[in-house]
Enzyme design. Sequence first.
Site, PDB file in Angstrom:
ATOM      1  N   HIS A 102      42.277   7.587  46.758  1.00  0.00           N
ATOM      2  CA  HIS A 102      41.228   8.352  46.067  1.00  0.00           C
ATOM      3  C   HIS A 102      41.815   9.671  45.570  1.00  0.00           C
ATOM      4  O   HIS A 102      42.676  10.247  46.225  1.00  0.00           O
ATOM      5  CB  HIS A 102      40.070   8.650  47.038  1.00  0.00           C
ATOM      6  CG  HIS A 102      38.783   8.977  46.351  1.00  0.00           C
ATOM      7  ND1 HIS A 102      38.503  10.230  45.878  1.00  0.00           N
ATOM      8  CD2 HIS A 102      37.725   8.200  46.012  1.00  0.00           C
ATOM      9  CE1 HIS A 102      37.306  10.231  45.309  1.00  0.00           C
ATOM     10  NE2 HIS A 102      36.812   9.007  45.374  1.00  0.00           N
ATOM     11  N   HIS A 149      38.351   2.664  38.785  1.00  0.00           N
ATOM     12  CA  HIS A 149      37.090   3.364  39.112  1.00  0.00           C
ATOM     13  C   HIS A 149      36.082   2.326  39.624  1.00  0.00           C
ATOM     14  O   HIS A 149      36.346   1.643  40.602  1.00  0.00           O
ATOM     15  CB  HIS A 149      36.624   4.135  37.872  1.00  0.00           C
ATOM     16  CG  HIS A 149      35.443   5.046  38.046  1.00  0.00           C
ATOM     17  ND1 HIS A 149      35.006   5.497  39.257  1.00  0.00           N
ATOM     18  CD2 HIS A 149      34.599   5.588  37.110  1.00  0.00           C
ATOM     19  CE1 HIS A 149      33.948   6.280  39.067  1.00  0.00           C
ATOM     20  NE2 HIS A 149      33.675   6.352  37.784  1.00  0.00           N
ATOM     21  N   ASP A 176      34.919   1.366  47.604  1.00  0.00           N
ATOM     22  CA  ASP A 176      34.943   0.019  47.029  1.00  0.00           C
ATOM     23  C   ASP A 176      35.504  -1.052  47.958  1.00  0.00           C
ATOM     24  O   ASP A 176      35.322  -2.244  47.699  1.00  0.00           O
ATOM     25  CB  ASP A 176      35.766   0.037  45.733  1.00  0.00           C
ATOM     26  CG  ASP A 176      35.029   0.790  44.639  1.00  0.00           C
ATOM     27  OD1 ASP A 176      35.611   1.720  44.045  1.00  0.00           O
ATOM     28  OD2 ASP A 176      33.850   0.469  44.403  1.00  0.00           O
TER      29      ASP A 176
HETATM   30  C1  SDX Z   1      36.038   5.164  42.800  1.00  0.00           C
HETATM   31  O1  SDX Z   1      36.580   9.906  41.693  1.00  0.00           O
HETATM   32  C2  SDX Z   1      35.582   9.374  42.367  1.00  0.00           C
HETATM   33  O2  SDX Z   1      34.829  10.038  43.031  1.00  0.00           O
HETATM   34  C3  SDX Z   1      35.495   7.851  42.217  1.00  0.00           C
HETATM   35  C4  SDX Z   1      34.532   7.145  43.177  1.00  0.00           C
HETATM   36  C5  SDX Z   1      33.080   7.481  42.888  1.00  0.00           C
HETATM   37  O3  SDX Z   1      32.260   7.375  43.808  1.00  0.00           O
HETATM   38  O4  SDX Z   1      32.758   7.728  41.687  1.00  0.00           O
HETATM   39  O5  SDX Z   1      34.853   7.488  44.504  1.00  0.00           O
HETATM   40  C6  SDX Z   1      34.636   5.626  43.003  1.00  0.00           C
HETATM   41  O6  SDX Z   1      36.452   5.035  41.679  1.00  0.00           O
HETATM   42  C7  SDX Z   1      36.899   4.940  43.992  1.00  0.00           C
HETATM   43  C8  SDX Z   1      38.372   4.543  43.611  1.00  0.00           C
HETATM   44  C9  SDX Z   1      38.361   3.055  43.230  1.00  0.00           C
HETATM   45  N1  SDX Z   1      39.699   2.658  42.720  1.00  0.00           N
HETATM   46  C10 SDX Z   1      40.530   1.901  43.457  1.00  0.00           C
HETATM   47  O7  SDX Z   1      40.299   1.546  44.593  1.00  0.00           O
HETATM   48  C11 SDX Z   1      41.794   1.489  42.720  1.00  0.00           C
HETATM   49  C12 SDX Z   1      43.024   1.661  43.631  1.00  0.00           C
HETATM   50  N2  SDX Z   1      43.252   3.095  43.875  1.00  0.00           N
HETATM   51  C13 SDX Z   1      44.087   3.780  42.976  1.00  0.00           C
HETATM   52  O8  SDX Z   1      44.574   3.279  41.851  1.00  0.00           O
HETATM   53  C14 SDX Z   1      44.154   5.279  43.181  1.00  0.00           C
HETATM   54  O9  SDX Z   1      44.094   5.562  44.524  1.00  0.00           O
HETATM   55  C15 SDX Z   1      43.125   6.097  42.416  1.00  0.00           C
HETATM   56  C16 SDX Z   1      43.124   5.771  40.955  1.00  0.00           C
HETATM   57  C17 SDX Z   1      41.756   5.853  42.959  1.00  0.00           C
HETATM   58  C18 SDX Z   1      43.458   7.575  42.583  1.00  0.00           C
HETATM   59  O10 SDX Z   1      44.725   7.726  42.133  1.00  0.00           O
HETATM   60  P1  SDX Z   1      45.400   9.142  41.788  1.00  0.00           P
HETATM   61  O11 SDX Z   1      44.681  10.257  42.453  1.00  0.00           O
HETATM   62  O12 SDX Z   1      45.578   9.213  40.311  1.00  0.00           O
HETATM   63  O13 SDX Z   1      46.798   9.026  42.521  1.00  0.00           O
HETATM   64  P2  SDX Z   1      48.083   8.337  41.910  1.00  0.00           P
HETATM   65  O14 SDX Z   1      47.729   7.112  41.140  1.00  0.00           O
HETATM   66  O15 SDX Z   1      48.849   9.401  41.205  1.00  0.00           O
HETATM   67  O16 SDX Z   1      48.846   7.872  43.237  1.00  0.00           O
HETATM   68  C19 SDX Z   1      49.541   8.835  44.037  1.00  0.00           C
HETATM   69  C20 SDX Z   1      50.506   8.026  44.897  1.00  0.00           C
HETATM   70  C21 SDX Z   1      51.329   7.056  44.065  1.00  0.00           C
HETATM   71  O17 SDX Z   1      52.547   6.844  44.763  1.00  0.00           O
HETATM   72  P3  SDX Z   1      53.906   7.485  44.152  1.00  0.00           P
HETATM   73  O18 SDX Z   1      54.032   6.914  42.736  1.00  0.00           O
HETATM   74  O19 SDX Z   1      53.668   8.995  44.146  1.00  0.00           O
HETATM   75  O20 SDX Z   1      54.979   7.022  45.097  1.00  0.00           O
HETATM   76  O21 SDX Z   1      49.749   7.188  45.803  1.00  0.00           O
HETATM   77  C22 SDX Z   1      50.007   5.814  45.516  1.00  0.00           C
HETATM   78  C23 SDX Z   1      50.572   5.769  44.122  1.00  0.00           C
HETATM   79  O22 SDX Z   1      51.378   4.626  43.970  1.00  0.00           O
HETATM   80  N3  SDX Z   1      48.716   5.113  45.575  1.00  0.00           N
HETATM   81  C24 SDX Z   1      48.552   3.862  45.989  1.00  0.00           C
HETATM   82  C25 SDX Z   1      47.182   3.604  45.873  1.00  0.00           C
HETATM   83  N4  SDX Z   1      46.566   4.684  45.399  1.00  0.00           N
HETATM   84  C26 SDX Z   1      47.516   5.622  45.206  1.00  0.00           C
HETATM   85  N5  SDX Z   1      49.448   2.956  46.438  1.00  0.00           N
HETATM   86  C27 SDX Z   1      48.927   1.737  46.776  1.00  0.00           C
HETATM   87  N6  SDX Z   1      47.628   1.412  46.705  1.00  0.00           N
HETATM   88  C28 SDX Z   1      46.718   2.311  46.262  1.00  0.00           C
HETATM   89  N7  SDX Z   1      45.443   1.979  46.189  1.00  0.00           N
END
Ligand code: SDX
Length: 386
Positions: free
Chosen positions: A267, A229, A323
């Site tokens: 996201h 997050h 971010d």
């Molecule tokens: C913020 O919610 C909000 O509004 C938050 C925010 C706000 O303003 O408050 O926008 C701020 O928190 C932005 C997000 C910051 N976090 C990151 O940048 C961390 C990296 N991103 C992730 O870990 C991920 O994208 C999340 C946590 C943000 C969202 O993840 P989800 O919706 O739970 O999706 P998931 O983890 O189930 O992933 C789905 C698939 C997976 O692949 P498979 O296992 O299905 O093969 O997508 C892949 C994941 O591996 N994936 C990524 C990835 N994000 C998802 N692969 C590589 N890099 C990534 N960043």
Amino acid sequence: MINNHGVSLTEKPQINLGLEGVYFMESKICKVDGKAGKLYYYGYDIGELAAASNFEEISYLLLYGELPTTKQMKDFSSALAEERNLDDRVINLIKGVPQETNPMHTLSAAMDLIGAYDKSAENTSDNESTSIRIISKIASVVAAIGSIRSSGKYTNPDPKLGHTANFLYMLNGEPKPKEVVKLADTMFLLHAEHSSNASTFSGIVTISTLSDIYSAVVSAINTLKGSLHGGADEAALKMIMSGVGKDPDKYIDGIISSGNRIMGFGHRVYKTYDPRAVIIKEQLKAAIRNTDDRVKKIADTAFMIEEAAIKRTGQKGIWPNVDFFSGPVYSYIGIEPELFTPVFALSRAPGWCSHIVEYLKNNRLIRPTVYYTGETGRPYKEINGR
Ligand code: SDX
């Protein structure tokens, strides 16, 4: 029907891990259109607000649902300025924590202490004016944390400066040029609100028990800390910095093949480019036109990593989020990486407070259900019989 472990064999309900796709309330504050990559604060498009508005004005919008008149804006700005001072007890707490303490812990403790001696904290009918106090003081606390960590010194607020200019003045001990203030103000505006993200949801869960607004904001601060997050901004810069000088395609392939996440990408809602990241990227490009080589090298690396990553993840709906470019911009402004997430917190304070105030108007205790997969009726055995 029960199996021989006492587990119900009735139809297993739909389990929404992470409450994905679950609607738990109605709200007028913010619309996040994940498909179109659009964001609205009370119906105003984030692109228009970023170009024409400022952090103080959208803080008013988020709290009251309308853009302020000239008089309302003047009164609101004066109210924010009046609340900037920090009590010695808070300054001593910040000075007293070990240097290696994560600043998000210090921020959480400081805001909890401010709530502990704020006599209006428990009066939920006063939450709008308490929100103004929180929005103002959280900025002073973050500035104090940054200044005391870097120089050991605390700088008193300057009542003549605006909210963002004062934050940078308290952080650096001297005023910053107006174009730097404007850039920081735009960043704060872009981070101010985002519907039911994890930290806002955490604050709403807390207020739904009829706890107080400070406790709800402290819950939100502690939730924002995580790298999935708010903590992603610092993690994304670390990732970009370690990519400097490397082949971006190989670098990204290495991250993905090791099963790590590309920080600042992906996201839960946006399955296309986060509209905030679009604006922040443009701001970064404009800023580095007249900046030192260090930040320019970081920014150029960020652009190359972004391109390499999108080639691999774009078609899976994984794009830059708010971010990814925030770190290089904060570095240009002169904010240290360990202060990025506290800066995210001060920016999100209006969003947290607006949802807390709105939810209380139609409060319902938040208490979801769990699908139990354990046993029942296990016979107790005395310890020497186990
Ligand atoms: C913020 O919610 C909000 O509004 C938050 C925010 C706000 O303003 O408050 O926008 C701020 O928190 C932005 C997000 C910051 N976090 C990151 O940048 C961390 C990296 N991103 C992730 O870990 C991920 O994208 C999340 C946590 C943000 C969202 O993840 P989800 O919706 O739970 O999706 P998931 O983890 O189930 O992933 C789905 C698939 C997976 O692949 P498979 O296992 O299905 O093969 O997508 C892949 C994941 O591996 N994936 C990524 C990835 N994000 C998802 N692969 C590589 N890099 C990534 N960043």
